[in-house]
Design a protein around this motif. Structure first.
Motif, PDB file in Angstrom:
ATOM      1  N   SER A  68      38.818  53.334 -23.294  1.00  0.00           N
ATOM      2  CA  SER A  68      38.538  54.006 -22.123  1.00  0.00           C
ATOM      3  C   SER A  68      39.879  54.041 -21.248  1.00  0.00           C
ATOM      4  O   SER A  68      40.893  52.983 -21.491  1.00  0.00           O
ATOM      5  N   GLY A  69      39.959  54.938 -20.452  1.00  0.00           N
ATOM      6  CA  GLY A  69      41.121  55.008 -19.391  1.00  0.00           C
ATOM      7  C   GLY A  69      42.306  55.877 -19.803  1.00  0.00           C
ATOM      8  O   GLY A  69      42.272  56.352 -20.907  1.00  0.00           O
ATOM      9  N   ARG A  70      43.296  56.035 -19.278  1.00  0.00           N
ATOM     10  CA  ARG A  70      44.675  56.917 -19.543  1.00  0.00           C
ATOM     11  C   ARG A  70      45.750  56.151 -19.179  1.00  0.00           C
ATOM     12  O   ARG A  70      45.695  55.434 -18.214  1.00  0.00           O
ATOM     13  N   ALA A  71      46.756  56.243 -19.955  1.00  0.00           N
ATOM     14  CA  ALA A  71      48.132  55.594 -19.444  1.00  0.00           C
ATOM     15  C   ALA A  71      49.117  56.434 -20.066  1.00  0.00           C
ATOM     16  O   ALA A  71      49.018  57.379 -20.976  1.00  0.00           O
ATOM     17  N   THR A  72      50.413  56.093 -19.671  1.00  0.00           N
ATOM     18  CA  THR A  72      51.656  56.658 -20.333  1.00  0.00           C
ATOM     19  C   THR A  72      52.514  55.637 -20.755  1.00  0.00           C
ATOM     20  O   THR A  72      52.796  54.612 -19.927  1.00  0.00           O
ATOM     21  N   VAL A  73      52.923  55.630 -22.151  1.00  0.00           N
ATOM     22  CA  VAL A  73      53.610  54.575 -22.409  1.00  0.00           C
ATOM     23  C   VAL A  73      55.016  55.270 -22.883  1.00  0.00           C
ATOM     24  O   VAL A  73      55.101  56.183 -23.439  1.00  0.00           O
ATOM     25  N   THR A  74      56.118  54.386 -22.331  1.00  0.00           N
ATOM     26  CA  THR A  74      57.462  54.958 -22.486  1.00  0.00           C
ATOM     27  C   THR A  74      58.378  53.740 -23.250  1.00  0.00           C
ATOM     28  O   THR A  74      58.306  52.760 -22.673  1.00  0.00           O
ATOM     29  N   GLN A  75      58.639  54.090 -24.545  1.00  0.00           N
ATOM     30  CA  GLN A  75      59.734  53.152 -25.126  1.00  0.00           C
ATOM     31  C   GLN A  75      61.010  53.249 -24.366  1.00  0.00           C
ATOM     32  O   GLN A  75      61.533  54.385 -23.980  1.00  0.00           O
ATOM     33  N   THR A  76      61.745  52.101 -24.359  1.00  0.00           N
ATOM     34  CA  THR A  76      63.005  52.181 -23.662  1.00  0.00           C
ATOM     35  C   THR A  76      63.758  53.239 -24.317  1.00  0.00           C
ATOM     36  O   THR A  76      64.160  53.118 -25.696  1.00  0.00           O
ATOM     37  N   GLY A  77      64.438  53.883 -23.682  1.00  0.00           N
ATOM     38  CA  GLY A  77      65.322  54.946 -23.985  1.00  0.00           C
ATOM     39  C   GLY A  77      64.382  56.147 -24.617  1.00  0.00           C
ATOM     40  O   GLY A  77      65.249  57.162 -25.193  1.00  0.00           O
TER      41      GLY A  77
END
Length: 118
Positions: A68-77
Protein backbone atom coordinates in the motif's frame (compact mmCIF):
# COMPACT_ATOMS: atom_id res chain seq x y z
CA UNK A 1 10.71 -27.39 8.88
CA UNK A 2 7.55 -25.39 9.43
CA UNK A 3 5.68 -23.25 6.92
CA UNK A 4 5.46 -19.58 7.93
CA UNK A 5 2.25 -17.75 7.03
CA UNK A 6 1.97 -14.05 7.74
CA UNK A 7 -0.80 -11.54 6.99
CA UNK A 8 1.48 -8.64 6.04
CA UNK A 9 -1.29 -6.27 5.00
CA UNK A 10 -2.86 -6.18 8.46
CA UNK A 11 -0.19 -7.00 11.00
CA UNK A 12 0.79 -4.66 13.83
CA UNK A 13 4.40 -3.58 13.34
CA UNK A 14 4.70 -1.99 16.75
CA UNK A 15 5.45 1.61 17.62
CA UNK A 16 7.02 3.60 14.78
CA UNK A 17 10.45 5.13 15.40
CA UNK A 18 12.23 8.05 13.73
CA UNK A 19 13.70 7.08 10.34
CA UNK A 20 17.50 7.45 10.85
CA UNK A 21 18.32 8.39 7.23
CA UNK A 22 15.35 10.72 6.75
CA UNK A 23 15.81 14.23 5.44
CA UNK A 24 12.22 15.06 6.48
CA UNK A 25 11.59 16.09 10.08
CA UNK A 26 9.16 13.72 11.79
CA UNK A 27 9.33 10.85 9.31
CA UNK A 28 8.95 7.49 11.08
CA UNK A 29 9.23 3.81 10.22
CA UNK A 30 8.23 0.48 11.72
CA UNK A 31 9.30 -3.03 10.81
CA UNK A 32 8.72 -6.61 11.83
CA UNK A 33 11.12 -9.42 10.94
CA UNK A 34 8.92 -12.41 10.08
CA UNK A 35 11.62 -15.01 9.39
CA UNK A 36 15.41 -15.29 9.32
CA UNK A 37 17.34 -18.07 7.64
CA UNK A 38 20.81 -19.25 8.48
CA UNK A 39 22.03 -18.53 4.95
CA UNK A 40 21.87 -14.72 5.20
CA UNK A 41 18.20 -14.40 4.25
CA UNK A 42 15.62 -12.31 6.10
CA UNK A 43 12.02 -11.45 5.32
CA UNK A 44 9.60 -9.08 6.97
CA UNK A 45 7.20 -6.18 6.74
CA UNK A 46 8.20 -2.50 6.75
CA UNK A 47 6.23 0.73 6.75
CA UNK A 48 7.19 4.41 6.56
CA UNK A 49 5.31 7.69 6.85
CA UNK A 50 5.52 10.42 4.22
CA UNK A 51 8.86 12.08 3.68
CA UNK A 52 12.22 11.60 2.01
CA UNK A 53 15.16 9.40 3.04
CA UNK A 54 18.43 8.11 1.65
CA UNK A 55 19.10 4.40 1.29
CA UNK A 56 21.96 2.10 0.38
CA UNK A 57 22.25 -1.64 -0.08
CA UNK A 58 25.70 -2.36 1.26
CA UNK A 59 26.38 -6.08 1.16
CA UNK A 60 22.83 -7.27 0.44
CA UNK A 61 20.14 -7.43 -2.22
CA UNK A 62 16.54 -6.50 -1.40
CA UNK A 63 13.36 -7.61 -3.14
CA UNK A 64 10.19 -5.90 -1.95
CA UNK A 65 6.53 -6.10 -2.80
CA UNK A 66 4.57 -2.88 -2.30
CA UNK A 67 1.33 -3.54 -0.42
CA UNK A 68 0.00 0.00 0.00
CA UNK A 69 1.01 3.62 -0.46
CA UNK A 70 3.03 5.38 -3.11
CA UNK A 71 6.62 6.56 -3.47
CA UNK A 72 9.23 7.72 -5.93
CA UNK A 73 12.53 5.86 -5.80
CA UNK A 74 15.54 7.42 -7.49
CA UNK A 75 18.87 5.65 -7.88
CA UNK A 76 21.86 7.96 -7.44
CA UNK A 77 22.40 9.49 -10.89
CA UNK A 78 19.34 7.65 -12.24
CA UNK A 79 15.79 8.28 -13.37
CA UNK A 80 12.95 8.45 -10.80
CA UNK A 81 10.69 5.38 -10.64
CA UNK A 82 7.13 5.60 -9.30
CA UNK A 83 6.03 2.63 -7.17
CA UNK A 84 2.69 1.63 -5.69
CA UNK A 85 0.54 -1.33 -4.65
CA UNK A 86 1.34 -4.52 -6.53
CA UNK A 87 4.78 -3.38 -7.68
CA UNK A 88 7.89 -5.46 -7.07
CA UNK A 89 11.09 -3.47 -6.56
CA UNK A 90 14.58 -4.94 -6.55
CA UNK A 91 17.56 -3.00 -5.22
CA UNK A 92 20.77 -4.99 -5.72
CA UNK A 93 23.83 -4.91 -3.48
CA UNK A 94 25.67 -1.63 -3.97
CA UNK A 95 22.52 0.32 -4.87
CA UNK A 96 22.23 3.84 -3.44
CA UNK A 97 19.47 6.38 -3.83
CA UNK A 98 16.58 8.31 -2.39
CA UNK A 99 13.03 7.31 -1.51
CA UNK A 100 10.30 9.96 -1.46
CA UNK A 101 7.20 8.52 0.23
CA UNK A 102 4.08 10.34 -1.00
CA UNK A 103 1.56 8.36 1.06
CA UNK A 104 2.25 5.93 3.92
CA UNK A 105 4.05 3.01 2.34
CA UNK A 106 3.94 -0.64 3.44
CA UNK A 107 5.98 -3.39 1.84
CA UNK A 108 7.09 -6.92 2.40
CA UNK A 109 10.78 -7.48 1.85
CA UNK A 110 13.32 -10.24 1.37
CA UNK A 111 16.96 -9.43 2.06
CA UNK A 112 19.65 -11.74 0.70
CA UNK A 113 23.29 -11.31 1.69
CA UNK A 114 25.55 -10.72 -1.28
CA UNK A 115 28.56 -12.99 -1.53
CA UNK A 116 31.79 -11.36 -0.49
CA UNK A 117 34.30 -10.88 -3.26
CA UNK A 118 37.88 -11.81 -2.51
Amino acid sequence: MTIVLHRADRTDLGAPLPKPTSTTVGQVEAALVVWEGTEGVETGVWEASTGTFTASRGGYHEVCQILSGRATVTQTGGTPVEIGPGDTLITPAGWTGVWEVHERLRKTYVIVSAPRRL
